[in-house]
Design a protein around this motif. Structure first.
Motif, PDB file in Angstrom:
ATOM      1  N   LEU A   1      -7.295  -6.023 -10.461  1.00  0.00           N
ATOM      2  CA  LEU A   1      -6.179  -5.181 -10.059  1.00  0.00           C
ATOM      3  C   LEU A   1      -5.528  -5.645  -8.754  1.00  0.00           C
ATOM      4  N   ASP A   2      -4.211  -5.522  -8.712  1.00  0.00           N
ATOM      5  CA  ASP A   2      -3.436  -5.928  -7.545  1.00  0.00           C
ATOM      6  C   ASP A   2      -2.559  -4.763  -7.095  1.00  0.00           C
ATOM      7  N   PRO A   3      -2.666  -4.341  -5.835  1.00  0.00           N
ATOM      8  CA  PRO A   3      -1.832  -3.235  -5.348  1.00  0.00           C
ATOM      9  C   PRO A   3      -0.334  -3.503  -5.457  1.00  0.00           C
ATOM     10  N   PHE A   4       0.087  -4.767  -5.512  1.00  0.00           N
ATOM     11  CA  PHE A   4       1.507  -5.079  -5.637  1.00  0.00           C
ATOM     12  C   PHE A   4       2.015  -4.931  -7.076  1.00  0.00           C
ATOM     13  N   ASN A   5       1.097  -4.836  -8.033  1.00  0.00           N
ATOM     14  CA  ASN A   5       1.480  -4.679  -9.434  1.00  0.00           C
ATOM     15  C   ASN A   5       1.640  -3.185  -9.741  1.00  0.00           C
ATOM     16  N   PRO A   6       2.849  -2.724 -10.038  1.00  0.00           N
ATOM     17  CA  PRO A   6       3.064  -1.278 -10.238  1.00  0.00           C
ATOM     18  C   PRO A   6       2.335  -0.705 -11.445  1.00  0.00           C
ATOM     19  N   ASP A   7       1.865  -1.552 -12.352  1.00  0.00           N
ATOM     20  CA  ASP A   7       1.161  -1.067 -13.538  1.00  0.00           C
ATOM     21  C   ASP A   7      -0.354  -0.951 -13.338  1.00  0.00           C
ATOM     22  N   ASP A   8      -0.876  -1.622 -12.313  1.00  0.00           N
ATOM     23  CA  ASP A   8      -2.326  -1.724 -12.187  1.00  0.00           C
ATOM     24  C   ASP A   8      -3.007  -0.432 -11.761  1.00  0.00           C
ATOM     25  N   GLU A   9      -2.397   0.326 -10.854  1.00  0.00           N
ATOM     26  CA  GLU A   9      -3.079   1.527 -10.364  1.00  0.00           C
ATOM     27  C   GLU A   9      -3.366   2.512 -11.489  1.00  0.00           C
ATOM     28  N   LYS A  10      -2.547   2.500 -12.533  1.00  0.00           N
ATOM     29  CA  LYS A  10      -2.715   3.442 -13.636  1.00  0.00           C
ATOM     30  C   LYS A  10      -3.874   3.066 -14.558  1.00  0.00           C
ATOM     31  N   LEU A  11      -4.430   1.872 -14.377  1.00  0.00           N
ATOM     32  CA  LEU A  11      -5.549   1.441 -15.218  1.00  0.00           C
ATOM     33  C   LEU A  11      -6.884   1.966 -14.715  1.00  0.00           C
ATOM     34  N   LEU A  12      -6.932   2.393 -13.466  1.00  0.00           N
ATOM     35  CA  LEU A  12      -8.193   2.807 -12.850  1.00  0.00           C
ATOM     36  C   LEU A  12      -8.416   4.301 -13.050  1.00  0.00           C
ATOM     37  N   TRP A  13      -9.597   4.639 -13.558  1.00  0.00           N
ATOM     38  CA  TRP A  13      -9.968   6.020 -13.854  1.00  0.00           C
ATOM     39  C   TRP A  13     -11.316   6.312 -13.216  1.00  0.00           C
TER      40      TRP A  13
ATOM     41  N   MET B   1      -2.740  16.492  -1.943  1.00  0.00           N
ATOM     42  CA  MET B   1      -3.835  15.603  -2.330  1.00  0.00           C
ATOM     43  C   MET B   1      -3.366  14.431  -3.181  1.00  0.00           C
ATOM     44  N   VAL B   2      -2.296  14.611  -3.959  1.00  0.00           N
ATOM     45  CA  VAL B   2      -1.836  13.540  -4.848  1.00  0.00           C
ATOM     46  C   VAL B   2      -0.771  12.654  -4.200  1.00  0.00           C
ATOM     47  N   ARG B   3      -0.359  12.956  -2.980  1.00  0.00           N
ATOM     48  CA  ARG B   3       0.601  12.080  -2.304  1.00  0.00           C
ATOM     49  C   ARG B   3      -0.040  10.727  -2.048  1.00  0.00           C
ATOM     50  N   ASP B   4       0.706   9.644  -2.234  1.00  0.00           N
ATOM     51  CA  ASP B   4       0.090   8.322  -2.145  1.00  0.00           C
ATOM     52  C   ASP B   4      -0.367   7.953  -0.747  1.00  0.00           C
TER      53      ASP B   4
ATOM     54  N   VAL C   1      -6.157  11.533 -11.094  1.00  0.00           N
ATOM     55  CA  VAL C   1      -6.969  11.426 -12.312  1.00  0.00           C
ATOM     56  C   VAL C   1      -7.631  12.756 -12.651  1.00  0.00           C
ATOM     57  N   TYR C   2      -8.247  13.387 -11.656  1.00  0.00           N
ATOM     58  CA  TYR C   2      -8.944  14.641 -11.929  1.00  0.00           C
ATOM     59  C   TYR C   2      -7.973  15.789 -12.215  1.00  0.00           C
ATOM     60  N   LEU C   3      -6.802  15.751 -11.604  1.00  0.00           N
ATOM     61  CA  LEU C   3      -5.828  16.806 -11.856  1.00  0.00           C
ATOM     62  C   LEU C   3      -5.225  16.683 -13.246  1.00  0.00           C
TER      63      LEU C   3
END
Length: 269
Positions: free
Chosen positions: A157-169, A238-241, A251-253
Motif C-alpha cells: 500500500l502507498d499513501p499517495f495511491n487514492p485507491d489503496d487506503e480502501k483496501l485495508l480493513w 473520529m472519521v476525519r482524516d 471501517v468500524y462505523l
C-alpha cells in the motif's frame, strides 16, 4: 493508512528547499561510483534536506504516520524513502533508488515502527529496504529507466495511491486484514503491507480495538437517542482524516451503515 494529496505537499515547499534538493541531486548524479554516492547520502547536509522537508509540511500532514495512522504510541516521525535509497531487499543486485533520494515525491512520513525493522516475540515488521513489485521484471535500476519507473507497480500500500487506503480493513480485535471484497491480488498487497509496516503489532492493534469500542458506544447512543447529537459530533470527528486511526473508525462505523445518521457521517448514498 491515509490518502495523502500530493498537491498539499507541493504547495508548501519553498524555492529555497527546492534549490537545496536539486543541488544535492545534481551532486549525487555526478558521483563517480557507489562509495561516492553513499558518502553524499550519509553527510549531514543530506539529512538536512529531508528534515527541512518535514518541517515545511503543514501540521495536518505530520500529525500522524501516513502508513499506520498512529501518533505518539509508535514514537517519532522520520521521513521514509518509499523507494529505498541504499538497497532493495527483494533484489540483491539492486543498489537502491539512490537517484530519488532528494525527490519529495519519494517521501512518506512514517513512525519508527513502520519505517524501521522491529522483531518482537509475537510479531515482526518494519519497512527498512523492502520494495516488492507486482511486476519485478520492470524494476528501474538507474536514473535512465524513467519508463520502467513509471510502470512499476508496488505490491504493497502507498499513501499517495487514492485507491489503496480502501483496501485495508480490521477485525474485531483491531488486527489488520484486507477488505472483505478484495481480489486475490489486493489481498496479497494488504498482506505484504501488514508485514512491511508492522501493522499487526500489539500496541497499535489494541489502540484500534479502543476505537471500535468507542464507535460502538457512540452508535448505541444514537440508537437510544441518548444525547445523539453529541454522539454524531464525536463520530464525525473520529472519521476525519486528520484524526488518529481515522481509517479504523471508518471501517468500524461502516458496520452500522444501516443507520441514516451513519450514512450521513460517512457520506454514503
Amino acid at each position: 493508512m491515509r490518502w495523502i494529496c500530493k498537491d498539499e505537499i507541493e504547495e508548501c515547499l519553498t524555492q529555497a528547499w527546492r534549490d537545496a534538493a536539486e543541488q544535492a541531486k545534481t551532486e549525487l548524479i555526478a558521483a563517480t561510483d557507489e562509495d561516492a554516492r553513499k558518502a553524499i547520502l550519509n553527510r549531514v547536509g543530506s539529512s538536512r534536506v529531508w528534515r527541512d522537508f518535514y518541517g515545511l509540511l503543514p501540521a495536518s500532514l505530520k500529525h500522524k504516520c501516513w502508513y499506520c495512522e498512529a501518533e505518539e504510541i509508535r514514537s517519532d516521525m522520520p521521513v521514509d524513502h518509499f523507494r529505498p535509497k541504499n538497497k532493495v531487499e527483494e533484489d540483491r543486485l539492486h543498489d537502491g533508488y539512490w537517484w530519488l533520494a532528494f525527490d519529495w515525491q519519494n517521501y512518506r512520513c512514517a513512525c519508527t515502527f513502520c519505517n524501521s525493522r522491529r522483531v518482537f516475540d509475537e510479531t515482526e515488521g518494519g519497512k527498512a529496504c523492502h520494495f516488492p513489485l507486482e511486476n519485478p521484471d520492470e524494476r528501474a535500476f538507474t536514473p535512465a529507466d524513467q519508463v520502467k519507473l513509471r510502470n512499476e507497480r508496488p505490491n504493497f500500500l502507498d499513501p499517495f495511491n487514492p485507491d489503496d487506503e480502501k483496501l485495508l480493513w480490521f477485525d474485531n480485535d483491531g488486527l489488520p486484514m484486507a477488505k472483505p471484497e478484495a481480489t486475490e491480488e489486493q489481498q496479497t498487497k494488504v498482506e505484504n503491507s501488514i508485514e512491511i509496516f508492522h501493522l499487526n503489532e500489539s500496541r497499535i492493534a489494541k489502540a484500534r480495538n479502543k476505537v471500535r469500542i468507542e464507535v460502538e458506544l457512540q452508535v448505541r447512543k444514537i440508537k437510544d437517542n441518548d444525547d445523539a447529537q453529541a454522539a454524531k459530533v464525536k463520530l464525525r470527528r473520529m472519521v476525519r482524516d486528520t484524526e488518529k486511526l481515522s481509517r479504523t473508525a471508518v471501517v468500524y462505523l461502516r458496520a452500522h451503515r444501516e443507520l441514516p445518521e451513519v450514512k450521513d457521517i460517512l457520506n454514503l448514498d
